[in-house]
Design a protein around this motif. Structure first.
Motif, PDB file in Angstrom:
ATOM      1  N   ALA A  92      51.489 -24.272  -4.411  1.00  0.00           N
ATOM      2  CA  ALA A  92      52.255 -23.891  -3.287  1.00  0.00           C
ATOM      3  C   ALA A  92      51.987 -24.908  -1.705  1.00  0.00           C
ATOM      4  O   ALA A  92      53.436 -24.795  -1.245  1.00  0.00           O
ATOM      5  CB  ALA A  92      51.789 -22.103  -2.732  1.00  0.00           C
ATOM      6  N   THR A  93      51.331 -25.279  -1.577  1.00  0.00           N
ATOM      7  CA  THR A  93      50.450 -26.358  -0.700  1.00  0.00           C
ATOM      8  C   THR A  93      51.025 -27.406  -0.951  1.00  0.00           C
ATOM      9  O   THR A  93      51.518 -27.764   0.079  1.00  0.00           O
ATOM     10  CB  THR A  93      48.899 -26.472  -0.599  1.00  0.00           C
ATOM     11  N   GLY A  94      51.577 -27.808  -1.999  1.00  0.00           N
ATOM     12  CA  GLY A  94      52.043 -29.029  -1.919  1.00  0.00           C
ATOM     13  C   GLY A  94      53.586 -29.254  -2.285  1.00  0.00           C
ATOM     14  O   GLY A  94      53.647 -30.511  -1.640  1.00  0.00           O
ATOM     15  N   LEU A  95      54.332 -27.944  -2.309  1.00  0.00           N
ATOM     16  CA  LEU A  95      55.947 -28.244  -1.970  1.00  0.00           C
ATOM     17  C   LEU A  95      55.705 -27.515  -0.246  1.00  0.00           C
ATOM     18  O   LEU A  95      57.163 -27.279  -0.046  1.00  0.00           O
ATOM     19  CB  LEU A  95      56.319 -27.126  -3.304  1.00  0.00           C
ATOM     20  N   ASN A  96      55.199 -27.241   0.060  1.00  0.00           N
ATOM     21  CA  ASN A  96      54.963 -26.930   1.561  1.00  0.00           C
ATOM     22  C   ASN A  96      55.385 -28.290   2.576  1.00  0.00           C
ATOM     23  O   ASN A  96      54.177 -28.935   2.859  1.00  0.00           O
ATOM     24  CB  ASN A  96      53.936 -26.162   2.192  1.00  0.00           C
ATOM     25  N   LYS A  97      56.177 -28.376   3.005  1.00  0.00           N
ATOM     26  CA  LYS A  97      56.309 -29.346   3.324  1.00  0.00           C
ATOM     27  C   LYS A  97      56.313 -29.676   4.902  1.00  0.00           C
ATOM     28  O   LYS A  97      56.589 -28.508   5.627  1.00  0.00           O
ATOM     29  CB  LYS A  97      58.659 -29.573   2.929  1.00  0.00           C
ATOM     30  N   SER A  98      55.683 -30.490   5.692  1.00  0.00           N
ATOM     31  CA  SER A  98      55.701 -30.706   6.474  1.00  0.00           C
ATOM     32  C   SER A  98      56.733 -32.103   7.543  1.00  0.00           C
ATOM     33  O   SER A  98      56.939 -32.886   6.430  1.00  0.00           O
ATOM     34  CB  SER A  98      55.247 -30.891   7.741  1.00  0.00           C
ATOM     35  N   GLU A  99      57.047 -32.356   8.958  1.00  0.00           N
ATOM     36  CA  GLU A  99      57.524 -33.409   9.777  1.00  0.00           C
ATOM     37  C   GLU A  99      56.592 -34.586   9.551  1.00  0.00           C
ATOM     38  O   GLU A  99      57.194 -35.508   8.887  1.00  0.00           O
ATOM     39  CB  GLU A  99      57.723 -33.177  10.785  1.00  0.00           C
ATOM     40  N   TYR A 100      55.313 -34.843   9.221  1.00  0.00           N
ATOM     41  CA  TYR A 100      54.363 -35.438   9.318  1.00  0.00           C
ATOM     42  C   TYR A 100      53.830 -35.357   7.667  1.00  0.00           C
ATOM     43  O   TYR A 100      53.058 -34.324   7.446  1.00  0.00           O
ATOM     44  CB  TYR A 100      54.102 -35.861  10.083  1.00  0.00           C
ATOM     45  N   THR A 101      54.445 -36.639   6.815  1.00  0.00           N
ATOM     46  CA  THR A 101      53.876 -36.014   5.487  1.00  0.00           C
ATOM     47  C   THR A 101      53.471 -37.249   5.289  1.00  0.00           C
ATOM     48  O   THR A 101      54.011 -38.946   4.752  1.00  0.00           O
ATOM     49  CB  THR A 101      54.656 -35.519   4.153  1.00  0.00           C
ATOM     50  N   PRO A 102      51.381 -37.963   5.212  1.00  0.00           N
ATOM     51  CA  PRO A 102      51.341 -38.991   4.647  1.00  0.00           C
ATOM     52  C   PRO A 102      51.338 -38.982   3.768  1.00  0.00           C
ATOM     53  O   PRO A 102      51.588 -38.330   2.472  1.00  0.00           O
ATOM     54  CB  PRO A 102      49.553 -38.400   5.284  1.00  0.00           C
ATOM     55  N   LYS A 103      50.544 -40.278   2.814  1.00  0.00           N
ATOM     56  CA  LYS A 103      51.223 -40.366   1.270  1.00  0.00           C
ATOM     57  C   LYS A 103      49.716 -39.968   0.661  1.00  0.00           C
ATOM     58  O   LYS A 103      50.606 -39.788  -0.603  1.00  0.00           O
ATOM     59  CB  LYS A 103      49.705 -42.509   2.072  1.00  0.00           C
ATOM     60  N   SER A 104      48.910 -38.782   1.212  1.00  0.00           N
ATOM     61  CA  SER A 104      48.261 -38.390   0.364  1.00  0.00           C
ATOM     62  C   SER A 104      49.229 -36.293   0.170  1.00  0.00           C
ATOM     63  O   SER A 104      48.402 -35.806  -0.650  1.00  0.00           O
ATOM     64  CB  SER A 104      47.576 -37.795   0.989  1.00  0.00           C
ATOM     65  N   GLY A 105      49.600 -36.580   1.145  1.00  0.00           N
ATOM     66  CA  GLY A 105      50.798 -35.298   0.973  1.00  0.00           C
ATOM     67  C   GLY A 105      52.153 -35.617   0.218  1.00  0.00           C
ATOM     68  O   GLY A 105      52.021 -34.622  -0.713  1.00  0.00           O
ATOM     69  N   GLU A 106      52.238 -36.778  -0.102  1.00  0.00           N
ATOM     70  CA  GLU A 106      53.421 -37.280  -0.870  1.00  0.00           C
ATOM     71  C   GLU A 106      52.874 -37.087  -2.452  1.00  0.00           C
ATOM     72  O   GLU A 106      53.296 -36.416  -2.947  1.00  0.00           O
ATOM     73  CB  GLU A 106      54.394 -38.533  -0.978  1.00  0.00           C
ATOM     74  N   ARG A 107      51.726 -37.573  -2.640  1.00  0.00           N
ATOM     75  CA  ARG A 107      50.537 -37.223  -3.826  1.00  0.00           C
ATOM     76  C   ARG A 107      50.873 -35.975  -4.175  1.00  0.00           C
ATOM     77  O   ARG A 107      51.219 -35.675  -5.615  1.00  0.00           O
ATOM     78  CB  ARG A 107      49.393 -38.106  -4.068  1.00  0.00           C
ATOM     79  N   LEU A 108      50.170 -35.380  -3.307  1.00  0.00           N
ATOM     80  CA  LEU A 108      50.030 -33.442  -3.538  1.00  0.00           C
ATOM     81  C   LEU A 108      51.039 -32.894  -3.837  1.00  0.00           C
ATOM     82  O   LEU A 108      51.192 -32.095  -5.037  1.00  0.00           O
ATOM     83  CB  LEU A 108      48.992 -32.818  -2.616  1.00  0.00           C
ATOM     84  N   GLU A 109      52.548 -33.800  -3.054  1.00  0.00           N
ATOM     85  CA  GLU A 109      53.467 -32.534  -3.110  1.00  0.00           C
ATOM     86  C   GLU A 109      53.807 -33.705  -5.098  1.00  0.00           C
ATOM     87  O   GLU A 109      54.789 -32.815  -5.508  1.00  0.00           O
ATOM     88  CB  GLU A 109      54.091 -33.609  -2.495  1.00  0.00           C
ATOM     89  N   SER A 110      53.826 -34.443  -5.339  1.00  0.00           N
ATOM     90  CA  SER A 110      54.039 -34.844  -6.468  1.00  0.00           C
ATOM     91  C   SER A 110      53.497 -34.020  -7.898  1.00  0.00           C
ATOM     92  O   SER A 110      53.983 -33.847  -9.102  1.00  0.00           O
ATOM     93  CB  SER A 110      54.130 -36.128  -6.936  1.00  0.00           C
ATOM     94  N   LEU A 111      52.244 -34.065  -7.542  1.00  0.00           N
ATOM     95  CA  LEU A 111      51.507 -33.148  -8.020  1.00  0.00           C
ATOM     96  C   LEU A 111      51.669 -31.930  -8.762  1.00  0.00           C
ATOM     97  O   LEU A 111      52.073 -31.356  -9.945  1.00  0.00           O
ATOM     98  CB  LEU A 111      49.617 -33.587  -7.334  1.00  0.00           C
ATOM     99  N   ALA A 112      52.523 -31.600  -7.418  1.00  0.00           N
ATOM    100  CA  ALA A 112      52.846 -30.027  -7.151  1.00  0.00           C
ATOM    101  C   ALA A 112      54.297 -29.331  -8.374  1.00  0.00           C
ATOM    102  O   ALA A 112      54.031 -28.902  -9.160  1.00  0.00           O
ATOM    103  CB  ALA A 112      53.274 -29.025  -6.370  1.00  0.00           C
ATOM    104  N   GLN A 113      54.820 -30.794  -7.524  1.00  0.00           N
ATOM    105  CA  GLN A 113      55.792 -30.805  -9.017  1.00  0.00           C
ATOM    106  C   GLN A 113      55.850 -30.592 -10.312  1.00  0.00           C
ATOM    107  O   GLN A 113      56.189 -29.992 -10.871  1.00  0.00           O
ATOM    108  CB  GLN A 113      56.912 -31.668  -8.167  1.00  0.00           C
ATOM    109  N   ASN A 114      55.352 -31.630 -10.041  1.00  0.00           N
ATOM    110  CA  ASN A 114      54.870 -31.801 -11.948  1.00  0.00           C
ATOM    111  C   ASN A 114      53.693 -30.677 -12.521  1.00  0.00           C
ATOM    112  O   ASN A 114      54.129 -30.290 -13.414  1.00  0.00           O
ATOM    113  CB  ASN A 114      53.707 -32.834 -12.907  1.00  0.00           C
ATOM    114  N   LEU A 115      52.861 -29.899 -12.186  1.00  0.00           N
ATOM    115  CA  LEU A 115      52.757 -28.523 -12.029  1.00  0.00           C
ATOM    116  C   LEU A 115      53.596 -27.859 -12.420  1.00  0.00           C
ATOM    117  O   LEU A 115      53.203 -27.058 -13.254  1.00  0.00           O
ATOM    118  CB  LEU A 115      51.304 -27.863 -11.021  1.00  0.00           C
ATOM    119  N   LEU A 116      54.822 -27.633 -11.381  1.00  0.00           N
ATOM    120  CA  LEU A 116      55.436 -26.450 -11.245  1.00  0.00           C
ATOM    121  C   LEU A 116      56.357 -26.703 -12.381  1.00  0.00           C
ATOM    122  O   LEU A 116      56.695 -26.026 -13.760  1.00  0.00           O
ATOM    123  CB  LEU A 116      56.344 -26.269  -9.958  1.00  0.00           C
TER     124      LEU A 116
END
Length: 174
Positions: A92-116
């Motif tokens: 949920a946290t990784g897929l929650n997009k914001s306007e400002y996504t730093p590098k760590s946010g992109e990595r968390l999003e990628s981890l979340a996508q893989n987990l999903l």
């Protein structure tokens, strides 16, 4: 750093939940950190810890329970449930997009996508359950947690993916 202390406890038990309350508290603290802390801008070492813990918990949740093992082992059930809640929070946290996504946010999003993807596949692909044993579906708990902790868009994404995967699976069996 709190993540380092959580990781020391969680990695020290090798994913078996054998330390009872301490391990459950650490898993709960990790879930809370994922849902309530600002994870944007985390340093590389913290992201590495998060990734390691998510891998540990993912392996724990997806680990098959031997039917000869005592299935109602309360500590193991609580440990797997804690892992499932933390994984749902991570998705949920990784897929929650914001306007400002730093590098760590992109990595968390990628981890979340893989987990999903991993838990969607598990929840669809392992639908043949033994009629003699009731088995907890921790993979379903992960997806439910992601829906509960995420925005309506995340729930919609998960449910539409589940529906299409189920339809595809049924068409292959027909």
């Amino acid at each position: 750093q709190i993540l380092h202390k959580i990781a020391a406890v969680l990695k020290g038990i090798r994913g078996k939940g054998s330390d009872g309350p301490l391990i459950l508290a650490a898993a709960g603290a990790f879930e809370s950190a994922l849902t309530s802390a600002d994870l944007n801008g985390l340093e590389e070492d913290c992201m590495n810890i998060i990734e390691e813990l998510l891998e540990l918990m993912s392996a724990t949740v997806l680990e098959a329970v031997d039917e000869t093992t005592q299935i109602d082992d309360d500590t193991l059930h609580k440990w797997k449930s804690s892992c499932a809640r933390a994984l749902g929070a991570a998705i949920a946290t990784g897929l929650n997009k914001s306007e400002y996504t730093p590098k760590s946010g992109e990595r968390l999003e990628s981890l979340a996508q893989n987990l999903l993807l991993k838990f969607l596949a598990s929840s669809i692909g392992d639908s043949c359950l033994s009629s003699r044993f009731h088995r907890e579906r921790y993979d379903w708990m992960v997806l439910a947690g992601a829906c509960a902790n995420g925005s309506p868009n995340i729930s919609e994404q998960i449910l539409s993916s589940l529906l299409s995967s189920t339809i595809d699976d049924l068409q292959k069996k027909a």
